[in-house]
Motif scaffolding. Structure first.
Motif, PDB file in Angstrom:
ATOM      1  N   ASN A 109     -18.938   1.070  -0.507  1.00 55.96           N
ATOM      2  CA  ASN A 109     -19.122  -0.511  -0.318  1.00 55.96           C
ATOM      3  C   ASN A 109     -17.956  -0.912   0.829  1.00 55.96           C
ATOM      4  OD1 ASN A 109     -21.151  -1.072  -2.034  1.00 55.96           O
ATOM      5  ND2 ASN A 109     -19.736  -0.882  -3.706  1.00 55.96           N
ATOM      6  N   GLY A 110     -17.087   0.184   1.299  1.00 57.12           N
ATOM      7  CA  GLY A 110     -15.856  -0.172   2.079  1.00 57.12           C
ATOM      8  C   GLY A 110     -14.737  -0.514   1.522  1.00 57.12           C
ATOM      9  N   LYS A 111     -14.762  -0.460   0.343  1.00 59.66           N
ATOM     10  CA  LYS A 111     -13.409  -0.630  -0.455  1.00 59.66           C
ATOM     11  C   LYS A 111     -12.381   0.504  -0.338  1.00 59.66           C
ATOM     12  CE  LYS A 111     -11.888  -2.124  -4.951  1.00 59.66           C
ATOM     13  NZ  LYS A 111     -10.510  -2.810  -4.584  1.00 59.66           N
ATOM     14  N   LEU A 112     -11.298   0.044  -0.029  1.00 59.63           N
ATOM     15  CA  LEU A 112     -10.293   1.171  -0.149  1.00 59.63           C
ATOM     16  C   LEU A 112      -9.777   1.372  -1.575  1.00 59.63           C
ATOM     17  CD1 LEU A 112      -8.206   0.271   3.016  1.00 59.63           C
ATOM     18  CD2 LEU A 112      -9.926   1.740   2.724  1.00 59.63           C
ATOM     19  N   LEU A 113      -9.433   2.750  -1.732  1.00 55.19           N
ATOM     20  CA  LEU A 113      -8.636   2.825  -3.058  1.00 55.19           C
ATOM     21  C   LEU A 113      -7.869   4.177  -2.663  1.00 55.19           C
ATOM     22  CD1 LEU A 113     -11.399   4.308  -5.608  1.00 55.19           C
ATOM     23  CD2 LEU A 113     -12.138   3.863  -3.516  1.00 55.19           C
ATOM     24  N   ILE A 114      -6.882   4.178  -3.737  1.00 58.95           N
ATOM     25  CA  ILE A 114      -5.889   5.227  -3.793  1.00 58.95           C
ATOM     26  C   ILE A 114      -6.463   5.884  -5.221  1.00 58.95           C
ATOM     27  CG2 ILE A 114      -3.593   6.102  -4.386  1.00 58.95           C
ATOM     28  CD1 ILE A 114      -2.669   3.277  -2.990  1.00 58.95           C
ATOM     29  N   THR A 115      -6.499   7.587  -4.875  1.00 65.06           N
ATOM     30  CA  THR A 115      -6.819   8.368  -5.842  1.00 65.06           C
ATOM     31  C   THR A 115      -5.843   9.649  -5.802  1.00 65.06           C
ATOM     32  OG1 THR A 115      -8.439   9.688  -4.525  1.00 65.06           O
ATOM     33  CG2 THR A 115      -9.381   7.839  -5.537  1.00 65.06           C
ATOM     34  N   GLN A 116      -5.830  10.142  -7.071  1.00 61.58           N
ATOM     35  CA  GLN A 116      -5.057  11.261  -7.475  1.00 61.58           C
ATOM     36  C   GLN A 116      -5.900  12.426  -7.696  1.00 61.58           C
ATOM     37  OE1 GLN A 116      -3.113   9.613 -10.774  1.00 61.58           O
ATOM     38  NE2 GLN A 116      -1.086   9.679  -9.802  1.00 61.58           N
ATOM     39  N   GLY A 117      -5.579  13.540  -7.358  1.00 60.73           N
ATOM     40  CA  GLY A 117      -6.534  14.839  -7.446  1.00 60.73           C
ATOM     41  C   GLY A 117      -5.700  16.099  -7.857  1.00 60.73           C
ATOM     42  N   SER A 118      -5.931  16.485  -8.944  1.00 58.40           N
ATOM     43  CA  SER A 118      -5.168  17.809  -9.392  1.00 58.40           C
ATOM     44  C   SER A 118      -5.538  19.155  -8.697  1.00 58.40           C
ATOM     45  CB  SER A 118      -5.426  18.159 -10.868  1.00 58.40           C
ATOM     46  OG  SER A 118      -4.709  17.176 -11.655  1.00 58.40           O
ATOM     47  N   ASN A 119      -4.503  19.905  -8.388  1.00 59.60           N
ATOM     48  CA  ASN A 119      -4.920  21.261  -7.707  1.00 59.60           C
ATOM     49  C   ASN A 119      -5.665  20.962  -6.413  1.00 59.60           C
ATOM     50  OD1 ASN A 119      -3.418  22.417  -9.952  1.00 59.60           O
ATOM     51  ND2 ASN A 119      -5.345  22.338 -11.217  1.00 59.60           N
ATOM     52  N   PHE A 126       0.806  -1.214   0.042  1.00 63.59           N
ATOM     53  CA  PHE A 126       0.008   0.160   0.098  1.00 63.59           C
ATOM     54  C   PHE A 126       0.740   1.080   0.138  1.00 63.59           C
ATOM     55  CE2 PHE A 126      -1.187   3.444   3.007  1.00 63.59           C
ATOM     56  CZ  PHE A 126      -2.158   4.088   2.149  1.00 63.59           C
ATOM     57  N   LYS A 127       2.070   1.246   0.974  1.00 63.10           N
ATOM     58  CA  LYS A 127       2.788   2.360   0.955  1.00 63.10           C
ATOM     59  C   LYS A 127       3.448   2.729  -0.245  1.00 63.10           C
ATOM     60  CE  LYS A 127       4.966   1.305   4.841  1.00 63.10           C
ATOM     61  NZ  LYS A 127       5.799   1.610   5.888  1.00 63.10           N
ATOM     62  N   GLU A 128       3.875   1.558  -0.914  1.00 66.12           N
ATOM     63  CA  GLU A 128       4.618   2.073  -2.124  1.00 66.12           C
ATOM     64  C   GLU A 128       3.662   2.335  -3.227  1.00 66.12           C
ATOM     65  OE1 GLU A 128       6.682  -1.426  -4.431  1.00 66.12           O
ATOM     66  OE2 GLU A 128       7.362  -1.771  -2.714  1.00 66.12           O
ATOM     67  N   ALA A 129       2.461   1.857  -3.460  1.00 66.58           N
ATOM     68  CA  ALA A 129       1.397   2.031  -4.338  1.00 66.58           C
ATOM     69  C   ALA A 129       1.082   3.693  -4.045  1.00 66.58           C
ATOM     70  CB  ALA A 129       0.164   1.403  -4.415  1.00 66.58           C
ATOM     71  N   PHE A 130       1.018   4.029  -2.987  1.00 65.43           N
ATOM     72  CA  PHE A 130       0.508   5.429  -2.470  1.00 65.43           C
ATOM     73  C   PHE A 130       1.535   6.626  -2.751  1.00 65.43           C
ATOM     74  CE2 PHE A 130      -0.698   8.895   0.511  1.00 65.43           C
ATOM     75  CZ  PHE A 130      -2.086   8.730   0.428  1.00 65.43           C
ATOM     76  N   VAL A 131       2.895   6.170  -2.698  1.00 66.08           N
ATOM     77  CA  VAL A 131       3.803   6.860  -3.012  1.00 66.08           C
ATOM     78  C   VAL A 131       3.873   7.219  -4.435  1.00 66.08           C
ATOM     79  CG1 VAL A 131       6.345   7.320  -3.029  1.00 66.08           C
ATOM     80  CG2 VAL A 131       5.240   6.934  -0.845  1.00 66.08           C
ATOM     81  N   ASP A 132       3.866   6.189  -5.153  1.00 73.15           N
ATOM     82  CA  ASP A 132       3.840   5.959  -6.681  1.00 73.15           C
ATOM     83  C   ASP A 132       2.726   7.060  -7.210  1.00 73.15           C
ATOM     84  OD1 ASP A 132       6.159   4.245  -6.645  1.00 73.15           O
ATOM     85  OD2 ASP A 132       4.885   2.416  -7.365  1.00 73.15           O
ATOM     86  N   ALA A 133       1.656   6.955  -6.674  1.00 79.36           N
ATOM     87  CA  ALA A 133       0.593   7.583  -7.111  1.00 79.36           C
ATOM     88  C   ALA A 133       0.774   9.108  -6.941  1.00 79.36           C
ATOM     89  CB  ALA A 133      -0.641   7.245  -6.282  1.00 79.36           C
ATOM     90  N   GLY A 134       1.492   9.508  -5.884  1.00 77.76           N
ATOM     91  CA  GLY A 134       1.852  10.936  -5.393  1.00 77.76           C
ATOM     92  C   GLY A 134       2.930  11.323  -6.758  1.00 77.76           C
ATOM     93  N   VAL A 135       3.878  10.532  -6.666  1.00 76.23           N
ATOM     94  CA  VAL A 135       4.972  10.832  -7.578  1.00 76.23           C
ATOM     95  C   VAL A 135       4.337  10.947  -9.231  1.00 76.23           C
ATOM     96  CG1 VAL A 135       7.185  10.099  -8.715  1.00 76.23           C
ATOM     97  CG2 VAL A 135       6.938   9.975  -6.202  1.00 76.23           C
TER      98      VAL A 135
END
Ligand code: MN
Length: 191
Positions: A131-141, A107-116
């Motif tokens: 539904n309780g599912k976790l997801l990593i999202t990116q948002g501009s600005n 998770f930590k790796e995927a989260f940093v990759d999404a930020g980079v």
């Protein structure tokens, strides 16, 4: 003034070396403060004056959306950290992270990759869907996942103003260092 900037629950040098006191002075003291000041100025005498901040984010656009969302995002961001909190998630959140990302490390790796990987300024988020599912999202600005009906649990600010004083162009290093100060008790309480 409807919205007051909340005091930080730690000293300005408490997050060093992950985030220096100087960065807290500028990022919290100048940037976050400016978004909150702008928000107060923009809602004054409008229909948004009676709404809570989350309602403004869901209903506004343009400058008001940007400043309301940036105010919310920064308050959420700075309250995620603590000099002495839990450094790993536990309980149901940990189980959900293992289920949806394979492991906490992955998770930590995927989260940093999404930020980079986010081009330009913005935020990387850990969210829970309905539904309780976790997801990593990116948002501009200023983008906030509340606009998409998601529940934000954790965010890292990837605007250059968040890390440039301490890390210059090294965004990945700046993001990785934040794992040393995330308080997972706070993140769990949001889940
Ligand atoms: Mn910021």
């Amino acid at each position: 003034m409807k919205y007051e900037q909340p005091e930080l629950p730690y000293q300005r040098d408490a997050l060093a070396p992950a985030i220096s006191a100087e960065t807290v002075d500028f990022h919290y003291g100048k940037h976050e403060k400016a978004y909150i000041d702008n928000l107060n100025r923009l809602i004054k005498g409008t229909e948004f004056d009676d709404m809570d901040l989350e309602e403004i984010i869901v209903n506004a656009d343009g400058a008001l959306y940007n400043n309301a969302s940036q105010a919310w995002n920064h308050i959420f961001y700075f309250f995620t950290f603590s000099p002495d909190g839990s450094r790993e998630p536990g309980g149901e959140l940990r189980a959900a992270i293992d289920r949806d990302f394979g492991s906490f490390e992955k998770f930590k790796e995927a989260f940093v990759d999404a930020g980079v990987g986010l081009f330009g300024s913005g935020w990387v988020w850990l969210c829970r869907d309905t539904n309780g599912k976790l997801l990593i999202t990116q948002g501009s600005n200023a983008k906030n996942p509340l606009s998409d009906g998601l529940t934000p649990l954790l965010t890292f600010d990837v605007w250059e103003h968040a890390y440039y004083l301490d890390y210059q162009n090294r965004r990945a290093d700046a993001l990785r260092a934040l794992w040393d100060i995330v308080d997972w008790d706070v993140v769990e309480s949001r889940y």
